[in-house]
Motif scaffolding. Structure first.
Motif, PDB file in Angstrom:
ATOM      1  N   PHE A 109      -1.814   3.245   1.281  1.00  0.00           N
ATOM      2  CA  PHE A 109      -0.950   4.380   0.918  1.00  0.00           C
ATOM      3  C   PHE A 109      -0.155   3.995  -0.311  1.00  0.00           C
ATOM      4  O   PHE A 109       0.355   2.877  -0.395  1.00  0.00           O
ATOM      5  CB  PHE A 109       0.037   4.703   2.045  1.00  0.00           C
ATOM      6  N   GLN A 110      -0.032   4.931  -1.228  1.00  0.00           N
ATOM      7  CA  GLN A 110       0.881   4.756  -2.354  1.00  0.00           C
ATOM      8  C   GLN A 110       2.067   5.669  -2.078  1.00  0.00           C
ATOM      9  O   GLN A 110       1.893   6.891  -1.949  1.00  0.00           O
ATOM     10  CB  GLN A 110       0.176   5.142  -3.662  1.00  0.00           C
ATOM     11  N   ILE A 111       3.239   5.079  -1.961  1.00  0.00           N
ATOM     12  CA  ILE A 111       4.429   5.864  -1.610  1.00  0.00           C
ATOM     13  C   ILE A 111       5.391   5.818  -2.791  1.00  0.00           C
ATOM     14  O   ILE A 111       5.801   4.741  -3.217  1.00  0.00           O
ATOM     15  CB  ILE A 111       5.092   5.312  -0.331  1.00  0.00           C
ATOM     16  N   PRO A 112       5.751   6.998  -3.317  1.00  0.00           N
ATOM     17  CA  PRO A 112       6.585   7.024  -4.525  1.00  0.00           C
ATOM     18  C   PRO A 112       7.888   6.250  -4.350  1.00  0.00           C
ATOM     19  O   PRO A 112       8.448   6.206  -3.248  1.00  0.00           O
ATOM     20  CB  PRO A 112       6.880   8.518  -4.722  1.00  0.00           C
ATOM     21  N   ALA A 113       8.342   5.674  -5.457  1.00  0.00           N
ATOM     22  CA  ALA A 113       9.613   4.939  -5.429  1.00  0.00           C
ATOM     23  C   ALA A 113      10.758   5.931  -5.393  1.00  0.00           C
ATOM     24  O   ALA A 113      10.722   6.949  -6.088  1.00  0.00           O
ATOM     25  CB  ALA A 113       9.722   4.056  -6.658  1.00  0.00           C
ATOM     26  N   PRO A 114      11.771   5.668  -4.588  1.00  0.00           N
ATOM     27  CA  PRO A 114      12.929   6.572  -4.569  1.00  0.00           C
ATOM     28  C   PRO A 114      13.728   6.421  -5.853  1.00  0.00           C
ATOM     29  O   PRO A 114      14.029   5.306  -6.254  1.00  0.00           O
ATOM     30  CB  PRO A 114      13.729   6.090  -3.344  1.00  0.00           C
ATOM     31  N   GLN A 115      13.995   7.538  -6.493  1.00  0.00           N
ATOM     32  CA  GLN A 115      14.771   7.494  -7.743  1.00  0.00           C
ATOM     33  C   GLN A 115      16.132   8.121  -7.483  1.00  0.00           C
ATOM     34  O   GLN A 115      16.226   9.309  -7.232  1.00  0.00           O
ATOM     35  CB  GLN A 115      14.045   8.268  -8.853  1.00  0.00           C
ATOM     36  N   GLN A 163       9.062   1.201 -10.128  1.00  0.00           N
ATOM     37  CA  GLN A 163       8.477   2.374 -10.782  1.00  0.00           C
ATOM     38  C   GLN A 163       7.405   3.032  -9.933  1.00  0.00           C
ATOM     39  O   GLN A 163       7.471   4.230  -9.647  1.00  0.00           O
ATOM     40  CB  GLN A 163       7.871   1.965 -12.148  1.00  0.00           C
ATOM     41  N   SER A 164       6.422   2.222  -9.508  1.00  0.00           N
ATOM     42  CA  SER A 164       5.268   2.830  -8.832  1.00  0.00           C
ATOM     43  C   SER A 164       5.478   2.969  -7.327  1.00  0.00           C
ATOM     44  O   SER A 164       4.713   3.650  -6.661  1.00  0.00           O
ATOM     45  CB  SER A 164       4.010   2.010  -9.113  1.00  0.00           C
ATOM     46  N   GLY A 165       6.488   2.329  -6.788  1.00  0.00           N
ATOM     47  CA  GLY A 165       6.785   2.503  -5.361  1.00  0.00           C
ATOM     48  C   GLY A 165       6.092   1.479  -4.481  1.00  0.00           C
ATOM     49  O   GLY A 165       5.818   0.356  -4.891  1.00  0.00           O
ATOM     50  N   LEU A 166       5.794   1.907  -3.242  1.00  0.00           N
ATOM     51  CA  LEU A 166       5.269   0.974  -2.238  1.00  0.00           C
ATOM     52  C   LEU A 166       3.759   1.113  -2.140  1.00  0.00           C
ATOM     53  O   LEU A 166       3.230   2.221  -1.995  1.00  0.00           O
ATOM     54  CB  LEU A 166       5.902   1.287  -0.872  1.00  0.00           C
ATOM     55  N   GLN A 167       3.076  -0.045  -2.238  1.00  0.00           N
ATOM     56  CA  GLN A 167       1.638  -0.091  -1.968  1.00  0.00           C
ATOM     57  C   GLN A 167       1.503  -0.671  -0.560  1.00  0.00           C
ATOM     58  O   GLN A 167       1.839  -1.832  -0.317  1.00  0.00           O
ATOM     59  CB  GLN A 167       0.944  -0.981  -3.010  1.00  0.00           C
ATOM     60  N   LEU A 168       1.046   0.157   0.372  1.00  0.00           N
ATOM     61  CA  LEU A 168       0.993  -0.261   1.774  1.00  0.00           C
ATOM     62  C   LEU A 168      -0.453  -0.256   2.264  1.00  0.00           C
ATOM     63  O   LEU A 168      -1.076   0.800   2.399  1.00  0.00           O
ATOM     64  CB  LEU A 168       1.835   0.691   2.641  1.00  0.00           C
ATOM     65  N   GLY A 169      -0.998  -1.456   2.493  1.00  0.00           N
ATOM     66  CA  GLY A 169      -2.374  -1.592   2.974  1.00  0.00           C
ATOM     67  C   GLY A 169      -2.555  -0.909   4.318  1.00  0.00           C
ATOM     68  O   GLY A 169      -1.680  -0.971   5.184  1.00  0.00           O
ATOM     69  N   ALA A 170      -3.710  -0.295   4.491  1.00  0.00           N
ATOM     70  CA  ALA A 170      -3.935   0.525   5.681  1.00  0.00           C
ATOM     71  C   ALA A 170      -3.924  -0.278   6.973  1.00  0.00           C
ATOM     72  O   ALA A 170      -3.616   0.259   8.029  1.00  0.00           O
ATOM     73  CB  ALA A 170      -5.262   1.275   5.546  1.00  0.00           C
ATOM     74  N   ALA A 227     -10.917  -4.219  10.047  1.00  0.00           N
ATOM     75  CA  ALA A 227     -10.275  -3.982   8.753  1.00  0.00           C
ATOM     76  C   ALA A 227      -9.269  -5.061   8.380  1.00  0.00           C
ATOM     77  O   ALA A 227      -8.771  -5.094   7.258  1.00  0.00           O
ATOM     78  CB  ALA A 227      -9.568  -2.626   8.796  1.00  0.00           C
ATOM     79  N   LYS A 228      -8.976  -5.942   9.318  1.00  0.00           N
ATOM     80  CA  LYS A 228      -7.810  -6.816   9.138  1.00  0.00           C
ATOM     81  C   LYS A 228      -8.012  -7.941   8.116  1.00  0.00           C
ATOM     82  O   LYS A 228      -7.046  -8.543   7.685  1.00  0.00           O
ATOM     83  CB  LYS A 228      -7.450  -7.442  10.499  1.00  0.00           C
ATOM     84  N   LYS A 229      -9.273  -8.233   7.775  1.00  0.00           N
ATOM     85  CA  LYS A 229      -9.494  -9.379   6.892  1.00  0.00           C
ATOM     86  C   LYS A 229      -9.767  -8.968   5.439  1.00  0.00           C
ATOM     87  O   LYS A 229     -10.134  -9.786   4.616  1.00  0.00           O
ATOM     88  CB  LYS A 229     -10.654 -10.225   7.438  1.00  0.00           C
ATOM     89  N   ILE A 230      -9.588  -7.680   5.131  1.00  0.00           N
ATOM     90  CA  ILE A 230      -9.827  -7.184   3.769  1.00  0.00           C
ATOM     91  C   ILE A 230      -8.495  -7.188   3.016  1.00  0.00           C
ATOM     92  O   ILE A 230      -7.539  -6.525   3.442  1.00  0.00           O
ATOM     93  CB  ILE A 230     -10.410  -5.752   3.813  1.00  0.00           C
ATOM     94  N   PRO A 231      -8.399  -7.973   1.909  1.00  0.00           N
ATOM     95  CA  PRO A 231      -7.090  -8.161   1.259  1.00  0.00           C
ATOM     96  C   PRO A 231      -6.403  -6.850   0.872  1.00  0.00           C
ATOM     97  O   PRO A 231      -5.200  -6.702   1.119  1.00  0.00           O
ATOM     98  CB  PRO A 231      -7.439  -8.984   0.010  1.00  0.00           C
ATOM     99  N   GLU A 232      -7.129  -5.896   0.290  1.00  0.00           N
ATOM    100  CA  GLU A 232      -6.499  -4.649  -0.161  1.00  0.00           C
ATOM    101  C   GLU A 232      -5.849  -3.893   1.003  1.00  0.00           C
ATOM    102  O   GLU A 232      -4.893  -3.141   0.817  1.00  0.00           O
ATOM    103  CB  GLU A 232      -7.522  -3.715  -0.825  1.00  0.00           C
ATOM    104  N   LEU A 233      -6.406  -4.090   2.183  1.00  0.00           N
ATOM    105  CA  LEU A 233      -5.881  -3.370   3.349  1.00  0.00           C
ATOM    106  C   LEU A 233      -4.668  -4.056   3.967  1.00  0.00           C
ATOM    107  O   LEU A 233      -4.073  -3.565   4.912  1.00  0.00           O
ATOM    108  CB  LEU A 233      -6.986  -3.170   4.412  1.00  0.00           C
ATOM    109  N   GLN A 234      -4.327  -5.226   3.384  1.00  0.00           N
ATOM    110  CA  GLN A 234      -3.153  -5.964   3.877  1.00  0.00           C
ATOM    111  C   GLN A 234      -1.975  -5.882   2.901  1.00  0.00           C
ATOM    112  O   GLN A 234      -0.959  -6.530   3.105  1.00  0.00           O
ATOM    113  CB  GLN A 234      -3.524  -7.437   4.109  1.00  0.00           C
ATOM    114  N   ALA A 235      -2.120  -5.075   1.827  1.00  0.00           N
ATOM    115  CA  ALA A 235      -1.070  -5.013   0.801  1.00  0.00           C
ATOM    116  C   ALA A 235       0.268  -4.569   1.394  1.00  0.00           C
ATOM    117  O   ALA A 235       0.314  -3.743   2.310  1.00  0.00           O
ATOM    118  CB  ALA A 235      -1.492  -4.033  -0.300  1.00  0.00           C
ATOM    119  N   LEU A 236       1.335  -5.150   0.870  1.00  0.00           N
ATOM    120  CA  LEU A 236       2.692  -4.680   1.192  1.00  0.00           C
ATOM    121  C   LEU A 236       3.565  -5.105   0.011  1.00  0.00           C
ATOM    122  O   LEU A 236       4.151  -6.182   0.021  1.00  0.00           O
ATOM    123  CB  LEU A 236       3.195  -5.298   2.505  1.00  0.00           C
ATOM    124  N   SER A 237       3.587  -4.267  -1.043  1.00  0.00           N
ATOM    125  CA  SER A 237       4.329  -4.671  -2.236  1.00  0.00           C
ATOM    126  C   SER A 237       5.073  -3.457  -2.810  1.00  0.00           C
ATOM    127  O   SER A 237       4.564  -2.335  -2.783  1.00  0.00           O
ATOM    128  CB  SER A 237       3.371  -5.245  -3.286  1.00  0.00           C
TER     129      SER A 237
END
Lengths: 289, 756
Positions: free
Chosen positions: A169-175, A66-73, A52-62
């Protein structure tokens, strides 16, 4: 002799088609810190391993305010715990991810792998449950979303179909005044699997709790959201009495077994201890924001 | 104490770099699993999945038919060894039990018991083939606690083990009962102001050496055999293998590989005879290496035990009577160290009225092996915590209480013999003077802190050793011994030779020889190598010195008694002008009669026992039962410390293992009698994050029975830790822990019960 095929797709589409072709025989490999051990022990014997390590979507960390953390698996834990945004907004997740193993293991292991392994005792799952994380799943028929507390169905089993994979994982942003904390109990100071793990996340408005979520690990066949326990705190001041009441509700939500890592009685006791400790710490962190 | 001798020694007492250090840190050292030979086959075994079962039949046909498989063996392919005892060195052994433990014949007695073996062209093929062996078992009821195993209705592991009053064999799991008694117990307890009686349970634990067992064997068509193995004793491995295979020992050469820890667990044989038989059947060398699960399931644990201790003391703190009852798990075959436990349990104290009963009890668990002061740690958990309680009830400081009762020269041991020169009281004094003991308890937020103290005793051993010392033409020396080096004994033996010959430690090259290259040498165990092999090296070096003096005398044409050797120089007392350094003389050896080599073979009797007193601070999380060791100081009478760093290392290692035994290590068996925690994840030894820097205090009361004052040092440091930690937990929380390990669930339960 057991035959084994390894592929390292570089796109999500490629991964899905390899996975679909392999069917029941396929298994995603992220860090391999569980899978390789299981293969050696004969617990899982996939004929097709898909890296799984070479798939870009699975490496996300942004992070987005508003939308929170996008964390690649498949993102390595060592990078997650070193990330300033994660440390600032999701300290409980950083705590959980840091517990997965030694430095060498953390360089390979991923949060997605930890969750997909389906262990009731996974450290990051209760932390993600507390944060209200959503699992983004891809398969031949497109994508779907599942709340992290619904992802694991039984020890070693998840909602993933054989031709699906966990993307991120989509993790909500802390408000506002929101923070989290994860603690586990192990008999030593390192090298153990959680006897009990508890993740707590609280949001405050002044002294009043507006939301609270409590995730429990190693106290049932799958990681749990102790919903009543969290909800009991809403509208309350997080004083000792409120926290104690929530801890008791968390204990009621738990249905642990006795095994070589702890008795049911001890685990239930620890749910109370760790729920109290993590709620107090999460509240202190939230107040400091 | 240390000072009085220091002027005498130049090398002993210093800290040179160990001779085997570079090879070990660079990975060049050859451990058993590193051995490779042309045509090598790989052996794997099939192990019993049952704790207790009769083997009805074994079908090996599918395994034998697998491509790459060269041999499949069961017990039927091994000689059937008859009953009865034999002698191995000074130790009585039972070759039949040894054989049946290596490979089961009619019955399996524990989960993991070997039932068949395969040799194949790769380890993977061998492993797959072993899975194809079909064993038809009749599963029998199992018993795993000593208390249950001693019950009349318990399943019997080995029929006819006991002997009835008429001399006829009887069915029992009690393999042995021994008793030491003296004085009058009733009178002693009547004289007591306080009597404490407690019962303890301790769990089976493993030595936890990092290197798994291994063996590489080659059987030649002329019957000569060679075994490469990581073992604590090359001769011991040879002799045991010879017994099991009914071969003359002289037909087997054992080449000791480097060894990655043993602690007693690598004295027995496991794979040696199997690898050799597989080699015999295939004509090829065969290599076998265990997995961690194999090691935990089927090799050398030390027993769990059930112990009752009753002790009384008068108002002055004098112990008036002690009654001890101990039952130890032997495992599937007789031979627990309960005898040693009985002889150690209250040995540090002078007690007039005592009775000690020990039982060796078969249970469906692996056959136990030696583990660092075997039997003594279990025993001390009982006696040293009861002593703490007696002292508390009498309002006497626990260290002072031990001093009041402490054994000294002339005190009779529980088994009868009187102690010679010992340093127990000195360890108490040194503990009292230690920085740790004098310090305030550290405070930890949210935790209860407490301090505990405990003492311990271990005999140490002598046994047979051989050594040769040869002078090289450049004036350096080679030291050859038969003692495999587990704890730095290459260094200590080289240093003893260097001391005698006035060489530097690094000018002496220590070699561990195989069984055909040195005289008989018993195993590395009983803390005996620097004592006994060190004695042989000392005498061999003296032999060299005597010969060198004769050579110097010859070249000066005087009698040998006119030559003295001092500071590395031979001087003629008859003619003051004549002198010659050792190096110069070494160069002249070819022209003064040829090479010089000295030899000695010894069975020394002047063993010096070891005593230890430990101080520990713990922090207890009362909500989770987790115990953290904050500070630890080990004080020990070490005799003369030849290489103080390695003595300290032995003490720290013993404490580390003792802390694990105290807090988390235990064999966990399921209802089915199978071991559940067969890896280091759940067999919880302490990691470096679980231990503080362990402080050491060396008390040097020289052993008069050794040429440089050596006592054994490796074992006694594991004796006090569980009791010391139990006493510290009591001090912190008011809870007396009676069972090992004192794991978080147990500590939590005890605290919750105390708090209602």
């Amino acid at each position: 002799m057991h035959e084994l095929n390894y592929e390292a797709p570089t796109s999500l589409d490629q991964a899905i088609s390899v996975l679909a072709a392999a069917g029941e025989n396929g298994r995603m490999l992220a860090g391999g810190t569980d899978l390789i051990i299981q293969m050696r022990a004969g617990v899982r014997q996939p004929g097709q391993v898909i890296d799984a390590k070479k798939i870009p979507e699975l490496q996300a960390l942004s992070f987005d305010a508003q939308s929170g953390l996008q964390l690649g698996a498949a993102r390595a834990c060592c990078e997650i715990i070193a990330d300033a945004t994660v440390q600032q907004h999701y300290p409980g997740l950083a705590e959980a991810a840091a517990l997965i193993g030694s430095d060498q293991i953390l360089a390979r292991a991923s949060v997605g792998g930890n969750v997909c392994n389906g262990s009731p005792a996974a450290d990051t799952t209760p932390a993600l449950i507390a944060l209200g994380a959503v699992c983004q799943i891809a398969g031949p028929n497109g994508t779907r979303e599942v709340a992290v507390e619904d992802f694991v169905t039984a020890p070693g089993q998840t909602v993933l179909a054989p031709n699906e994979l966990l993307v991120a994982f989509q993790i909500p942003a802390p408000q506002g005044q929101v923070s989290d904390c994860y603690q586990r109990f192990i008999p030593r100071n390192e090298m153990d699997i959680a006897v009990v793990g508890v993740g707590s996340c609280v949001a405050l408005d002044g002294d009043t709790c507006t939301t609270a979520r409590i995730g429990l690990g190693a106290v049932a066949a799958r990681p749990l959201l102790a919903k009543e326990a969290g909800d009991s705190l809403v509208g309350k001041t997080l004083d000792d009495a409120a926290i104690e009441a929530a801890a008791q509700l968390a204990q009621q939500a738990a249905s642990p077994i006795s095994d070589m890592r702890g008795t049911a009685e001890f685990r239930t006791h620890l749910v109370g201890v760790l729920t109290r400790r993590t709620l107090k710490e999460a509240a202190a962190r939230a107040r400091a924001r | 104490m240390a000072a009085q001798q220091e002027h005498k020694f130049k090398v002993i007492g210093t800290r040179p770099i160990r001779h085997d250090g570079v090879d070990k840190v660079t990975g060049r050292a050859q451990y058993g699993a590193d051995i490779s030979l042309a045509g090598l086959l790989h052996g794997k075994v099939l192990r019993s999945p049952h704790a207790h079962a009769r083997i009805k039949s074994i079908d090996t046909s599918a395994a034998a038919a697998m491509p790459g498989v060269k041999a499949v063996l069961t017990a039927q392919d091994f000689p059937e060894i008859g009953p009865g005892m034999a002698a191995m060195g000074e130790l009585p052994i039972n070759p039949q039990h040894m054989s049946l433990n290596c490979i089961a014949r009619d019955k399996v007695l524990y989960d993991g018991h070997v039932v068949a073996a395969v040799a194949a062209t790769s380890p993977h093929i061998a492993e797959e083939a072993a899975k194809l062996i079909k064993v038809d078992y009749e599963v029998l009821p199992h018993v795993q606690s000593v208390v249950e195993a001693m019950d009349d209705k318990a399943p019997i592991l080995i029929p006819g083990l006991g002997k009835g009053e008429d001399g006829e064999p009887t069915d029992t799991n009690v393999a042995n009962h021994l008793q030491f008694a003296r004085g009058d117990l009733a009178e002693g307890f009547a004289a007591a102001e306080v009597v404490i009686e407690r019962e303890f349970d301790t769990s089976m634990v493993h030595q936890g050496y990092i290197e798994p067992h291994n063996a590489v064997a080659q059987y030649s068509s002329d019957g000569q055999s060679t075994i490469w193995v990581s073992t604590q004793g090359a001769f011991t491995a040879r002799d045991q293998t010879a017994f099991v295979l009914d071969m003359p020992p002289s037909k087997i050469k054992v080449i000791p590989a480097e060894i990655g820890g043993g602690f007693g667990g690598k004295i027995p044989i496991y794979y040696e005879p199997i690898a050799l038989m597989l080699s015999k059947h295939t004509g090829k060398p065969v290599k076998m290496v265990m997995s961690r699960a194999d090691v935990l399931k089927a090799t050398g644990p030390t027993p769990g035990s059930h112990i009752k201790v009753k002790m009384g003391a008068d108002k002055d703190g004098k112990i008036t009577a002690a009654e001890v009852w101990m039952a130890y798990e032997a495992g599937g075959f007789p031979g627990s160290p309960v005898g040693a436990g009985c002889m150690c349990v209250i040995a540090p104290y002078d007690i007039e009225n005592l009775q000690i009963d020990g039982y060796d009890v078969l249970v469906n668990k692996p056959k136990t092996a030696a583990y660092r002061a075997p039997g003594a740690t279990n025993a001390a958990m009982g006696s040293e915590t009861v002593i703490d309680e007696l002292a508390e009830k009498l309002g006497i400081d626990p260290l002072e209480f031990r001093r009041i009762n402490g054994a000294k020269e002339g005190t009779a041991q529980p088994a009868g013999p009187k102690f010679g020169q010992i340093g127990f009281l000195e360890t108490l004094e040194a503990a009292k003077d230690s920085d740790h003991f004098k310090s305030e308890l550290p405070q930890v937020e949210g935790r209860r802190v407490g301090r505990g103290l405990a003492s311990g005793f271990w005999f140490n051993a002598g046994f047979q050793s051989s050594a040769t010392v040869a002078i090289n033409t450049d004036g350096t020396a080679n030291v050859v011994t038969g003692s495999t080096d587990i704890g730095g004994t290459r260094a200590s033996c080289a240093m003893i030779a260097a001391e005698v010959l006035c060489l530097k430690a690094e000018e002496v090259h220590p070699v561990v020889a195989d069984t055909e290259s040195i005289g008989h040498t018993d195993m590395t165990g009983g803390s005996r190598v620097t004592f006994a092999t060190g004695t042989a090296v000392y005498e061999a070096a003296q032999d060299v010195l005597k010969q060198l003096k004769e050579r110097a005398a010859k070249s000066w044409k005087v009698d040998a008694d006119k030559v003295v050797f001092q500071d590395g120089v031979f001087t003629c007392t008859e003619n003051g002008n004549e002198s010659m350094g050792l190096k110069e003389l070494a160069g002249k050896l070819p022209r003064t009669g040829g090479p010089v080599a000295g030899r000695a073979s010894v069975n020394p009797r002047g063993v010096g026992p070891g005593f230890a007193t430990h101080v520990v601070d713990v922090a207890v999380d009362e909500e989770t039962g987790k115990v953290d060791v904050l500070r630890y100081t080990a004080v020990q009478d070490v005799g003369k410390a030849v290489h103080p760093s390695y003595v300290e290392g032995q003490m720290q290692g013993g404490v580390a293992q003792g802390v694990g035994w105290a807090l988390n290590e235990e064999y966990v068996y399921g209802e089915d009698g199978c071991m559940q925690n067969t890896g280091f994840l759940d067999y919880r030894m302490p990691t470096c994050l679980d231990l503080p820097m362990i402080e050491t205090v060396l008390v040097e009361v020289p052993n008069p029975g050794h040429p440089v004052g050596v006592r054994g040092v490796g074992e006694v440091p594991i004796v006090p830790p569980p009791a010391a930690i139990a006493n510290a937990i009591y001090n912190a929380t008011g809870v007396r822990m009676l069972d090992l390990p004192m794991s978080p669930p147990r500590v939590t339960k005890a605290i919750l019960e105390k708090n209602g």
